[in-house]
Design a protein around this motif. Structure first.
Motif: not given
Length: 194
Positions: A67-91
């Motif tokens: 969560l911390s990585y996603a937030r800091s990356t969103a701020i640094k890159t000025r893009q929307t970053i999503t963290v979601c549950k994934s059973d297959d590591g791809q979607r």
């Protein structure tokens, strides 16, 4: 003890025999051994519980780090970053259970779907057997961080691990998260979730 005549001296001498040696342990030796074994067993049990608790706490820290990585990356890159549950590591998957793992990706169109133009940043594997992670609302399967660092939605994750270890990860709309032994409503955590 018996008397024995020693030839050529004319003297009777008493002869002592050592008592027969007995096999086994006396009560003091047995109590000492039992005490030492009890102390060692207690130490081993405490060490095992501490090890399980440390491993479980690292699993909670993994989600916090994501969560911390996603937030800091969103701020640094000025893009929307999503963290979601994934059973297959791809979607992204659906549902409240995050036990199967989660992914972090650049969500260019903010649709919470990993499209071909989206960049997959991180993949977290499934949690070990005996550990469970649930979104408290039972509905949200994602957390989205905007370029200003804010998060959507407010979320409370309930983590239940072995040895009765329970923690809540509470995420605010500001994008900041905290770990707590209580739910966001300050009540005991329920690990009887289905």
């Amino acid at each position: 003890m018996r008397n024995l005549f020693v030839p050529h001296s004319g003297v009777f001498c008493p002869v002592f025999r050592a008592p027969a040696r007995q096999a086994g342990f006396n009560l003091v030796e047995i109590l000492t051994a039992v005490t030492v074994l009890a102390i060692l067993g207690s130490l081993a049990l405490q060490a095992g519980q501490l090890l399980r608790r440390e491993m479980t706490s690292s699993e909670v820290n993994d989600l916090m780090a994501s969560l911390s990585y996603a937030r800091s990356t969103a701020i640094k890159t000025r893009q929307t970053i999503t963290v979601c549950k994934s059973d297959d590591g791809q979607r992204c998957g659906r549902g409240a259970s995050w036990d199967g793992g989660w992914i972090t990706f650049v969500d260019r169109d903010r649709d919470r779907i990993v499209d071909p133009e989206d960049q997959l940043l991180r993949v977290h594997e499934a949690l070990p057997a005996g550990s469970r992670l649930r979104d408290g609302s039972g509905y949200f399967y994602y957390v989205m961080f905007k370029p200003d660092g804010s998060g959507w939605p407010n979320a409370t994750f309930t983590f239940c691990g072995p040895a009765g270890y329970r923690r809540a990860i509470v995420l605010y709309r500001t994008g900041r998260a905290r770990v707590s032994p209580l739910s966001s409503g300050r009540t005991a955590l329920d690990c009887g979730l289905s």
